[in-house]
Design a protein around this motif. Structure first.
Motif, mmCIF file in Angstrom:
data_model
loop_
_atom_site.group_PDB
_atom_site.id
_atom_site.type_symbol
_atom_site.label_atom_id
_atom_site.label_comp_id
_atom_site.label_asym_id
_atom_site.label_seq_id
_atom_site.Cartn_x
_atom_site.Cartn_y
_atom_site.Cartn_z
ATOM 1 N N CYS A 102 4.598 58.899 37.964
ATOM 2 C CA CYS A 102 3.977 58.439 36.883
ATOM 3 C C CYS A 102 3.829 57.027 37.606
ATOM 4 O O CYS A 102 4.370 56.067 37.867
ATOM 5 N N HIS A 142 4.845 53.648 34.966
ATOM 6 C CA HIS A 142 6.255 53.456 34.486
ATOM 7 C C HIS A 142 7.223 53.601 35.814
ATOM 8 O O HIS A 142 7.464 54.861 36.207
ATOM 9 N N HIS A 146 9.988 56.112 35.370
ATOM 10 C CA HIS A 146 9.626 57.490 35.205
ATOM 11 C C HIS A 146 10.038 58.452 36.245
ATOM 12 O O HIS A 146 9.425 58.088 37.341
ATOM 13 N N HIS A 169 1.362 58.177 29.458
ATOM 14 C CA HIS A 169 1.893 58.310 30.553
ATOM 15 C C HIS A 169 0.830 58.772 31.759
ATOM 16 O O HIS A 169 -0.100 59.188 31.646
ATOM 17 N N GLY A 170 1.329 58.218 33.069
ATOM 18 C CA GLY A 170 0.422 58.543 34.159
ATOM 19 C C GLY A 170 0.998 59.550 34.981
ATOM 20 O O GLY A 170 2.012 59.988 34.948
#
Ligand SMILES: [Cu+2]
Length: 112
Positions: free
Chosen positions: A97, A100, A103, A62-63
């Motif tokens: 994120c 996505h 998210h 995940h970012g």
């Protein structure tokens, strides 16, 4: 001696203003909803901010970005990353994120 004492007290007062605010965010996934928590963090303008990112979501990488401060990091499943930046402007800024769109995002509030 007097000058040395003045210098020491000046250095102590300067360091008192330059706070480092440490925050830990954990990425959770519940019923398919992913979210970095806590979703809102607060700091003061001028603070050095250090955010520890723990990715506990089972879905994988995940970012984490805060576009207003040029923060961008990817965190692998089960891993921890740290981002640091200076809160050099006040206001309410988006955290999310970048990998996505679904998210759930959050925000950082920098007080004057
Ligand atoms: Cu994500």
């Amino acid at each position: 001696m007097k000058k040395a004492m003045m210098l020491i007290s000046l250095l102590l007062s300067v360091s008192a203003f330059a706070e480092t605010r440490k925050v830990t965010l954990v990425n959770y996934e519940t019923d398919g909803v992913k979210q970095w928590l806590p979703g809102t963090i607060m700091a003061k303008k001028g603070d050095d901010i250090e955010i520890t990112l723990i990715n506990n979501a089972p879905s994988g990488i995940h970012g984490f970005i805060i576009p207003a401060f040029g923060v961008k990091k990817e965190v692998l499943k089960g891993k921890t990353e740290v981002v640091k930046f200076k809160a050099d402007k006040e206001g309410l800024f988006e955290m999310k994120c970048h990998l996505h769109p679904a998210h759930v995002g959050g925000q950082i509030f920098i007080m004057p």
